[in-house]
Design a protein around this motif. Structure first.
Motif, short mmCIF file in Angstrom:
data_model
loop_
_atom_site.label_atom_id
_atom_site.label_comp_id
_atom_site.label_asym_id
_atom_site.label_seq_id
_atom_site.Cartn_x
_atom_site.Cartn_y
_atom_site.Cartn_z
N ALA A 157 44.28 59.77 50.43
CA ALA A 157 44.25 60.36 51.85
C ALA A 157 45.24 61.22 52.16
CB ALA A 157 44.31 59.15 52.88
N ALA A 158 44.97 62.48 52.85
CA ALA A 158 46.00 63.30 53.22
C ALA A 158 46.83 63.00 54.37
CB ALA A 158 45.17 64.84 53.52
N ALA A 159 47.87 63.51 54.51
CA ALA A 159 48.74 63.29 55.89
C ALA A 159 47.98 63.52 57.22
CB ALA A 159 49.74 64.21 55.90
N PRO A 160 48.14 62.66 58.26
CA PRO A 160 47.17 63.06 59.46
C PRO A 160 47.20 64.30 59.75
CG PRO A 160 48.65 61.29 59.45
CD PRO A 160 48.92 61.80 58.25
N VAL A 161 45.71 64.80 60.21
CA VAL A 161 45.30 66.22 60.79
C VAL A 161 45.11 66.21 62.18
CG1 VAL A 161 44.95 66.84 58.45
CG2 VAL A 161 43.20 66.00 60.09
N LYS A 162 45.29 67.24 62.83
CA LYS A 162 44.59 67.30 64.19
C LYS A 162 43.26 68.36 64.47
CE LYS A 162 49.47 66.90 66.03
NZ LYS A 162 50.43 67.27 67.05
N ILE A 163 42.64 68.02 65.39
CA ILE A 163 41.57 68.87 65.68
C ILE A 163 41.76 68.95 67.33
CG2 ILE A 163 39.20 68.97 66.09
CD1 ILE A 163 38.73 67.54 63.45
N VAL A 164 42.21 70.09 67.55
CA VAL A 164 42.86 70.55 69.08
C VAL A 164 41.57 70.74 69.88
CG1 VAL A 164 44.44 71.67 70.68
CG2 VAL A 164 45.03 70.93 68.29
N GLN A 165 41.24 70.34 71.21
CA GLN A 165 40.66 70.90 72.21
C GLN A 165 41.53 71.92 73.23
OE1 GLN A 165 39.06 67.02 73.70
NE2 GLN A 165 40.33 66.59 71.86
N ARG A 166 40.96 73.39 73.01
CA ARG A 166 41.78 74.22 73.59
C ARG A 166 40.69 75.22 74.21
NH1 ARG A 166 45.04 76.78 70.07
NH2 ARG A 166 46.32 75.09 70.13
N ASP A 167 40.64 75.60 75.45
CA ASP A 167 39.76 76.61 75.81
C ASP A 167 38.58 76.04 75.81
OD1 ASP A 167 41.77 78.31 76.66
OD2 ASP A 167 41.80 79.29 74.89
N LYS A 215 36.29 58.59 75.02
CA LYS A 215 35.96 58.67 76.60
C LYS A 215 36.87 59.61 77.37
CE LYS A 215 32.65 54.83 76.48
NZ LYS A 215 32.14 53.58 77.29
N LEU A 216 36.49 60.01 78.36
CA LEU A 216 37.22 60.88 79.11
C LEU A 216 38.80 60.89 79.10
CD1 LEU A 216 34.78 61.30 82.32
CD2 LEU A 216 35.17 63.18 80.68
N TYR A 217 39.47 62.00 78.83
CA TYR A 217 40.72 61.79 78.73
C TYR A 217 41.47 62.95 78.71
CZ TYR A 217 40.50 63.37 73.64
OH TYR A 217 40.33 64.22 72.47
N VAL A 218 42.94 63.38 78.93
CA VAL A 218 43.55 64.38 78.68
C VAL A 218 44.87 63.94 77.63
CG1 VAL A 218 43.09 65.54 80.65
CG2 VAL A 218 44.83 63.95 80.71
N GLY A 219 45.41 64.93 77.07
CA GLY A 219 46.58 64.45 76.32
C GLY A 219 46.05 64.14 74.84
N ASP A 233 43.52 71.19 77.06
CA ASP A 233 42.99 71.50 78.35
C ASP A 233 43.24 70.99 79.59
OD1 ASP A 233 41.50 73.90 77.20
OD2 ASP A 233 39.78 72.38 76.81
N THR A 234 42.97 71.58 80.64
CA THR A 234 43.50 70.99 81.99
C THR A 234 42.28 70.12 82.66
OG1 THR A 234 42.51 72.97 83.14
CG2 THR A 234 45.10 72.83 82.68
N VAL A 235 41.11 70.29 81.80
CA VAL A 235 39.88 69.39 82.04
C VAL A 235 39.90 68.29 80.88
CG1 VAL A 235 38.62 71.51 83.08
CG2 VAL A 235 38.30 70.85 80.76
N ARG A 236 39.16 67.16 81.46
CA ARG A 236 39.09 66.11 80.45
C ARG A 236 37.93 66.32 79.61
NH1 ARG A 236 39.16 60.60 83.83
NH2 ARG A 236 37.37 61.73 85.01
N HIS A 237 37.90 65.85 78.40
CA HIS A 237 36.93 65.94 77.54
C HIS A 237 36.49 64.59 76.89
CE1 HIS A 237 37.08 70.27 77.12
NE2 HIS A 237 38.34 70.09 76.75
#
Length: 205
Positions: free
Chosen positions: A56-66, A106-110, A88-92
Motif C-alpha cells: 500500500a502507498a502512503a495515504p493520499v488526498k483527493i481535494v474538493q476545490r471550486d 455525507k454532507l461535510y466541510v473540512g 470549498d465553502t459549500v458542503r459536499h
C-alpha cells in the motif's frame, strides 16, 4: 586480506546482478483510433509476482476545490487509504457506488476523520450528491508497476524485474472493462517500445 577482497568482489558482483535484474524499462505509447496521442491513460503491468510485491502507498488526498475533485484521476496500489478534504465553502456529499468500493461521506466541510481504504483492485467512480458535475476516478491496481501517459501519450515504466507480464491500459473514456487492452509481454534487459491503440474512446463528461 585476500578473503576480504574476495568478499567485496562477490558483494559487488551480486549488486551489479541485482541492479541489472531490476533496471529494466518498458516504454509505451498510447494512441487513439486516429493515431493521436492519448494523455492521462493508466498504463500498468500485471503478474503474480507483481501482485506479491505490492505494498500500500502512503495515504493520499483527493481535494474538493471550486466544486471539482483534484486530481480527477488518482492511481493507487490496493490497500491504500484516501482522504477527501473539502476546501470549498459549500458542503459536499462524496460517494462511490462502484463494486470495487462503495461508500458515502455525507454532507461535510473540512476533512473527514476516517480515510477510505481501497482494498480491492478496480476502478471506483466518485461523485457528489449535491453537485452532479463533480466526477473523479480512483484506479486501484494490484501491481506496483504503473504510470500515467503524458501529453505525448508516452509512459516509461522503470525498475521492472525481468519476467512475464500482462500490459494493460485504462482510460476514463473507455466504454467498458472489455475495452481495456490485455497484451502479453516478457520484460528483459532489452525491451522493444510498445504501442497501444485505444479505438473506442468516447468522452462521457
Amino acid at each position: 586480506m585476500s578473503l576480504k577482497l574476495s568478499s567485496s568482489w562477490l558483494l559487488g558482483l551480486l549488486y551489479c546482478y541485482s541492479t541489472t535484474l531490476y533496471a529494466n524499462t518498458v516504454t509505451v505509447s498510447v494512441v487513439d483510433g486516429d493515431g493521436k496521442p492519448v494523455s492521462a491513460a493508466v498504463v500498468f503491468l500485471e503478474s503474480t509476482a507483481a501482485s506479491a510485491a505490492l505494498q500500500a502507498a502512503a495515504p493520499v488526498k483527493i481535494v474538493q476545490r471550486d466544486k471539482s475533485f483534484i486530481p480527477e484521476i488518482t492511481i493507487v496500489p490496493r490497500g491504500t487509504a484516501v482522504s477527501f478534504p473539502n476546501e470549498d465553502t459549500v458542503r459536499h456529499h462524496v460517494y462511490s457506488f462502484s463494486p470495487v468500493k462503495q461508500f458515502e461521506i455525507k454532507l461535510y466541510v473540512g476533512t473527514p476523520t476516517e480515510p477510505v481504504v481501497f482494498e480491492q483492485s478496480g476502478v471506483a467512480v466518485l461523485g457528489c450528491n449535491i453537485h452532479d458535475e463533480m466526477i473523479a476516478w480512483v484506479v486501484v491496481l494490484d501491481t506496483p508497476y504503473y504510470a500515467s501517459s503524458d501529453a505525448a501519450g508516452m509512459v516509461n515504466l522503470s525498475n521492472i524485474p525481468e519476467g512475464d507480464y500482462t500490459l494493460r491500459v485504462w482510460h476514463k473514456d473507455l466504454l467498458s472493462e472489455t475495452d481495456i487492452p490485455s497484451i502479453a509481454l516478457s520484460v528483459t534487459a532489452t525491451n522493444s517500445p510498445q504501442r497501444v491503440i485505444l479505438p473506442q474512446l468516447v468522452p462521457m463528461f
